[in-house]
Enzyme design. Structure first.
Site, mmCIF file in Angstrom:
data_model
loop_
_atom_site.group_PDB
_atom_site.id
_atom_site.type_symbol
_atom_site.label_atom_id
_atom_site.label_comp_id
_atom_site.label_asym_id
_atom_site.label_seq_id
_atom_site.Cartn_x
_atom_site.Cartn_y
_atom_site.Cartn_z
ATOM 1 N N GLU A 42 0.823 -1.205 0.000
ATOM 2 C CA GLU A 42 0.000 0.000 0.000
ATOM 3 C C GLU A 42 0.863 1.264 0.000
ATOM 4 O OE1 GLU A 42 -3.041 0.297 -0.592
ATOM 5 O OE2 GLU A 42 -3.706 -1.783 -0.402
ATOM 6 N N TYR A 74 -6.186 6.389 4.569
ATOM 7 C CA TYR A 74 -6.389 5.354 3.556
ATOM 8 C C TYR A 74 -5.596 4.100 3.890
ATOM 9 C CZ TYR A 74 -5.463 2.497 -0.470
ATOM 10 O OH TYR A 74 -5.305 1.405 -1.270
ATOM 11 N N ASP A 132 -9.570 4.731 -2.291
ATOM 12 C CA ASP A 132 -8.482 5.184 -3.152
ATOM 13 C C ASP A 132 -9.084 5.796 -4.416
ATOM 14 O OD1 ASP A 132 -9.337 3.037 -4.712
ATOM 15 O OD2 ASP A 132 -7.331 2.188 -4.973
#
Length: 328
Positions: free
Chosen positions: A25, A108, A126
């Protein structure tokens, strides 16, 4: 994707490795899956656990990161790995609030780790999810102002059962079917409820506030080599662009940079220039070179021996300068 757990293993109860979820990520921020894949494999081969990464040398990690850009992410990657290793015995916390306190982990990334690695019912938002939500609900308010509304819509769909699979499914839907241009509405599983598809506005969404054009900055770098092959470098300040990384001594980067050689000498300009683009500006560098005097001991600079120096430890813009200098 090498950080994913396949559906058969997942159905058998195999959970994703939080370290690999976190690493992927962080790498995927502002970067494509295709660009990240090889970096991820190299990282996890060299540092297979968060404890191994925590023990790595900063320059080694920065060198492996070179090319992915946004070097603050790499610095925070090391900080986070060291906190997890020291304070959590190498185990990532499971809850969103605890993840959010770790260096370099924002809303996020915290939601993605909690949902994908620990099956917490968190909403992952996202760019792909934003696009799906904007079209599904025909939302014309422009980004980034519409983010809270898009997250609210995404949260209303986030299930208690398998939220990690759901998050990845919506991201994949945006990446492969609900694409920015020419979305494949005919094969979309959300064809029927999609309000933008019904209104014919899907290709117009999501709306975005126009970006200002990037300015161009100029600068000078100075490459000096000693008779035995040693090179003169500087370590940039921890804060700021390329913070903490090795590079060539140079000027400021501005509209009218002042030449600032690291020591008096007959500096010669190399034909050509280095061009590089950062997030907020374009950069053009002129390169100057000379011989590094034997016995020269600079203040606040680094003399690196021929066999110690590795071009791969330089950030991309500095490596471009080295390649142009070496080619001359």
């Amino acid at each position: 994707m090498p950080w994913r757990i396949g559906p058969v293993d997942r159905a058998a109860g195999v959970m994703p490795d939080p370290y690999r979820v976190w690493l992927s990520e962080v790498m995927l921020q502002q970067t494509t899956v295709a660009a990240v894949r090889d970096y991820f494999i190299r990282f996890t081969t060299r540092w297979p656990t968060v404890k191994a990464l925590a023990q790595a040398q900063d320059d080694q990690v920065m060198g492996e990161w070179a090319g992915l850009g946004y070097y603050a992410r790499a610095r925070n990657l090391l900080k986070c790995a060291r906190v997890v290793a020291a304070e959590y015995d190498g185990r990532f916390p499971e809850r969103y609030d605890a993840l959010l306190k770790l260096p370099g982990i924002g809303p996020y990334t915290a939601a993605a780790i909690a949902a994908i690695a620990f099956d917490q019912s968190e909403t992952v938002l996202d760019g792909n999810v934003e696009r799906v939500m904007a079209r599904l609900y025909d939302i014309h308010d422009p980004l980034p102002g519409s983010k809270p509304l898009l997250k609210e819509k995404a949260a209303s769909l986030t299930p208690l059962l398998r939220p990690g699979d759901h998050a990845q499914a919506v991201m994949d839907l945006g990446a492969t079917i609900c694409t920015p241009k020419s979305p494949a509405c005919g094969i979309c599983p959300l064809y029927a409820p999609c309000l933008a598809r019904a209104a014919g506005t899907q290709t117009e969404l999501p709306q975005k506030t126009p970006k200002k054009p990037k300015p161009t900055r100029l600068g000078h770098i100075y490459i000096a080599q000693r008779s035995d092959g040693a090179l003169l470098l500087e370590r940039r300040p921890d804060k700021g662009l390329l913070g903490g990384m090795l590079g060539w001594p140079g000027s400021d980067w501005s509209d009218a940079p002042v030449e600032n050689p690291p020591f008096p000498a007959r500096w010669q300009e190399i034909p050509g220039e280095v061009r590089h683009t950062f997030t907020h500006f374009h950069l053009i560098l002129r390169i100057w070179t000379t011989k590094l005097p034997d016995g020269f001991t600079p203040d606040d600079l680094v003399i690196m021996g021929k066999h110690q120096f590795k071009p791969s430890d330089l950030p991309t813009v500095m490596r471009k300068g080295f390649d142009l200098w070496r080619g001359q």
